[in-house]
Design a protein around this motif. Structure first.
Motif, PDB file in Angstrom:
ATOM      1  N   SER A   1       0.649  -1.243  -0.007  1.00  0.00           N
ATOM      2  CA  SER A   1       0.080  -0.039   0.077  1.00  0.00           C
ATOM      3  C   SER A   1       1.014   1.210   0.156  1.00  0.00           C
ATOM      4  O   SER A   1       0.617   2.081  -0.799  1.00  0.00           O
TER       5      SER A   1
ATOM      6  N   ASN B   1       1.642   2.136  -3.227  1.00  0.00           N
ATOM      7  CA  ASN B   1       0.622   2.250  -4.111  1.00  0.00           C
ATOM      8  C   ASN B   1       0.340   1.366  -4.927  1.00  0.00           C
ATOM      9  O   ASN B   1      -0.014   1.680  -6.268  1.00  0.00           O
TER      10      ASN B   1
ATOM     11  N   GLU C   1      -5.418   2.594  -0.614  1.00  0.00           N
ATOM     12  CA  GLU C   1      -4.704   2.502   0.660  1.00  0.00           C
ATOM     13  C   GLU C   1      -5.264   1.524   1.452  1.00  0.00           C
ATOM     14  O   GLU C   1      -6.423   1.256   1.920  1.00  0.00           O
TER      15      GLU C   1
END
Lengths: 472, 349
Positions: free
Chosen positions: A247, A250, A302
């Protein structure tokens, strides 16, 4: 004689490939751990209540539709909806979608929340199986129930999106319980980023062993069964190392189907959940990433390490096997559907790292590891390979499993530190050490079977018989 | 080979063992610290209450260990601040905090890690420690990332009613509307009136986010003094400004001249039609029912939905909706009217 030499050489080559593979995977995990741990360490002592307090009274906090798809969930559905009622969030609606259950799921919701039938002028962002009836609670006007023909979880979620009225929706499994502040915490990055974050997912934790009364987690404790204990460690590793690490770059491709929040506009744009795959949660995220990259948008997906969704884990091998086979099949289908993205520089980190990572590490690891086990055993049995190599492979396996699991326990302690005693930590640590000896081989075999199943298209749903995680 | 293998085994064992020892000792000490803080809190909170309420002038004894003292005092003051409603109590919290915690927060802002600094900023705001105003201003200049720490620094300063923030928000066009509104929520009316003057003076040069946030916030706060400004924005050339003004009036639930809304019933922008319908329902403007009946058949789902909801709010709403369910030429509008009739308001837009 020549055959034996040839076989020995082949085994040696396979052993070396397996070692290189496992060392590489171990290193990737270590890098992800370092990336994840820096974030966890930074936020370790943050006052979480103050962190979200501003959102509770803020009129700009986006309203959220909470969608709960339910199929034969009569045991847990009341608990789940009741836990949603206790959410600390300024404005939200709860929509239960009964996907043609054969048990009394609808009856339970209608009775418990005193619902009456309503007429609906349904929008159709997506075509779904027919919605038969809609209900609204007379006690809590923000609770709705849709009864529809059976079409699977993805179809139920699509129907829920059609009905929902708010710009963001949370998809929550019918057997889950959310922490009081979970929705606030998971919405915070979306709100703070002014919509730049389009999807957020929270941590899912296993409730078995903990005391949950009236849909509130009262005491966190460990279960006794080793199968559930190992799943707890596995979840820490998957969420706190794998998902947080990816995360932060990304390039996260999975938001757990059990609890995630989505920007409705983006989901509508990409066509909603795919009803033809068993891994609809991952498939949707991949499609959203694809759309984001194709638009050259800077939106993000996220994972938030804190918001906690509690769920009941399988406590016997048969159900766990079915679950893992299904996950493997979902993963294989998603990668196959989006094979165009694999190694494609157009999709940047997703195409060049995430997709290959999920293909080689998450999907094919079962094959590589199985080869490793076969080499170890055949090497020992027939002396095809030297004992040194067998020992090195064994250590690499231990390194790969146990150390990373132990580090995941460390991250858990830094993030939540919710186990009230030191004994729980030692128990978790001990089981983390044993992983390579029994749990991992089991997983490898089941995931390998799942892979074969995805090739032969034989479905094995193995629905779990729920016991319910909350007591009244 | 065997030696190397043994070396790897040894290193792995040492790492795992060290990890276990670290986790065990850390957990043990956290549990001990928490128990100690809990026990002290239980003892001291009842003793501190008379001092905080002003019933006693004798400040109770606090632990010597600075970290423990800080933790316990923060819990006492936070617990009290959450329930106290009178200014005397708030003043007492501020005085105690400034007397006991000032140096510690000053040091944290300079040398603490990210979460310590942020926690300090939250509590400085909560305890209204405006003796630290200059330190916070200095801190704002030192914050490099526009993350939660940056936002909280601005919020804390705003809670001290810091006037220089007006120039700050006008000169930082990157700031989000949301953050600007968070600042505005903490400012008193006289400063907001100054801001209104500055927005008027700057005209088109005002950053869009500031202008939109201000118009929006006027309605949220409901200050009558700012209403004429909001109404004047209904005639603005920018669509976004007009929508914000309509939204603001919806929050005011008031408009000096309802005729101002009429042009929006037939606007080409669906958002304007939507807010016109919402405002009509909220202000119960029965004289505009006909417009709502027309909007019930609008091409945009949201406008239809809102028009029917607005009709429902009218005194004769049920009769009108029943009429729509039977007579409206658009079948979908009929369905929408049926939905509005059966669905209870609550938890919706």
């Amino acid at each position: 004689m020549i055959d034996k030499e040839w076989l020995s050489l082949l085994t040696l080559i396979l052993a070396v490939i397996a070692i290189i593979y496992m060392v590489t995977v171990g290193l990737i995990y270590l890098i992800l751990f370092l990336i994840a741990s820096s974030r966890i360490k930074k936020e370790r002592f943050l006052n979480q209540e103050e962190y979200v307090e501003e959102l509770t009274s803020n009129k700009d906090t986006f309203p959220v539709s909470v969608l709960i798809p339910a199929y034969n969930e009569e045991v847990g559905i009341y608990t789940t909806v009741r836990s949603m009622l206790g959410l600390n969030y300024p404005q939200y609606e709860i929509i239960v979608i009964d996907d043609g259950s054969k048990d009394n799921t609808s009856g339970k919701v209608i009775e418990e929340f005193k619902m009456t039938e309503i007429d609906v002028a349904l929008r159709k962002y997506f075509n779904t199986k027919d919605v038969i009836k809609a209900y609204q609670s007379t006690v809590h006007p923000n609770i709705f129930l849709l009864r529809k023909e059976n079409g699977g979880k993805a179809d139920a979620l699509n129907a829920g999106i059609n009905f929902s009225r708010y710009p963001y929706f949370a998809a929550v499994d019918g057997d889950c319980i959310l922490d009081h502040d979970a929705l606030l915490k998971v919405m915070k990055p979306i709100i703070d980023s002014n919509g730049l974050v389009t999807v957020t997912g929270g941590t899912v934790r296993i409730a078995n062993g903990s005391t949950i009364t009236r849909s509130q987690v009262e005491k966190i404790a460990l279960p006794k069964g080793p199968i559930v204990l190992m799943q707890i460690i596995e979840y820490f590793r998957a969420f706190l190392i794998g998902r947080l690490g990816l995360s932060r770059l990304n390039i996260l491709l999975i938001i757990s189907g059990a609890f995630g929040v989505f920007e409705k506009k983006r989901v509508v744009k990409v066509g909603g959940y795919n009803t033809k795959t068993v891994g609809e949660d991952m498939e949707l995220i991949v499609r959203m990433h694809r759309s984001i990259k194709e638009e050259k948008s800077n939106q993000r997906v996220e994972y938030i390490q804190d918001p906690v969704c509690w769920t009941e884990a399988p406590d016997n091998a048969a159900v766990l096997r079915s679950q893992r086979k299904r996950w493997q099949r979902g993963l294989a289908e998603t990668i196959w559907l989006h094979k165009k993205m694999l190694f494609n520089p157009k999709y940047k980190g997703i195409g060049l790292f995430s997709m290959p990572y999920y293909l080689i590490v998450e999907l094919l690891s079962a094959v590589f590891e199985l080869v490793g086990y076969v080499v170890i055993m055949s090497g020992l049995l027939f002396s095809f390979v030297s004992l040194d190599i067998v020992i090195v492979m064994f250590i690499v396996t231990v390194f790969y499993g146990s150390l990373l699991s132990s580090l995941a326990v460390l991250l858990e302690e830094w993030t939540y530190h919710k186990y009230p005693d030191t004994k729980s930590l030692i128990v978790l640590f001990f089981w983390a050490l044993t992983e390579s000896f029994w749990y991992r081989p089991l997983m490898v075999w089941w995931r390998f079977s799942g892979l074969i199943q995805s090739l032969t298209k034989k479905a094995d749903w193995g629905n779990m018989k729920r016991k319910g995680i909350s007591t009244d | 080979m065997v030696n190397n293998t043994l070396l790897i085994v040894g290193v792995l064992l040492i790492i795992q063992l060290s990890l276990l020892i670290y986790l065990y000792t850390e957990k043990k000490s956290i549990i001990k610290r928490n128990d100690e803080a809990n026990s002290l809190f239980q003892q001291l909170f009842p003793k501190y209450l008379p001092f905080l309420t002003g019933d006693s002038d004798i400040e109770p004894w606090l632990p010597q260990k600075s970290k423990l003292k800080q933790v316990v005092l923060e819990r006492i003051l936070t617990g009290f601040a959450h329930v106290v409603t009178d200014p005397v109590g708030n003043q007492r919290v501020k005085e105690v905090a400034e007397c006991q915690l000032l140096d510690c927060y000053r040091k944290t802002l300079k040398t603490g890690n990210w979460s310590e600094r942020l926690n300090a900023l939250y509590l400085i705001e909560e305890f209204m420690m405006d003796a630290l105003r200059e330190d916070i201003k200095e801190h704002l200049n030192s914050v490099e990332t526009m993350d939660e720490e940056y936002r909280q620094t601005l919020r804390t300063l705003a809670s001290f009613e810091e006037e220089s923030l007006l120039d700050y928000i006008l000169s930082h066009p990157h700031m989000s509307q949301r953050l600007i509104k968070e600042i505005m929520r903490r400012l008193p009316l006289n400063i907001l009136i100054d801001l209104m003057g500055m927005i008027k003076e700057k005209g088109e040069e005002t950053p869009g986010a500031v202008k939109y946030a201000f118009i929006d916030y006027c309605g949220e706060a409901g200050y009558y003094e700012l209403l004429p400004f909001v109404e004047s924005m209904l005639g603005d050339t920018s669509k976004e400004t007009r929508i914000k003004a309509l939204k603001s009036l919806y929050h005011y639930q008031y408009c000096t001249s309802p005729e101002l809304i009429i042009p929006f019933f037939t606007s080409v922008n669906w958002e304007e039609r939507l807010y016109a319908a919402k405002l009509t329902g909220e202000m119960n403007l029965t004289e505009f029912s006909n417009y709502l009946m027309l909007l019930a058949g609008d091409r945009v789902w949201w406008v239809r939905f809102q028009a029917c909801e607005a009709i429902k709010q009218m005194s004769d709403g049920k009769i009108l909706l029943t009429y729509l369910t039977e007579r409206h030429e658009d079948v979908y509008a009929q369905d929408m009217a049926k939905q509005s009739l059966t669905m209870r308001v609550g938890g919706h837009v």
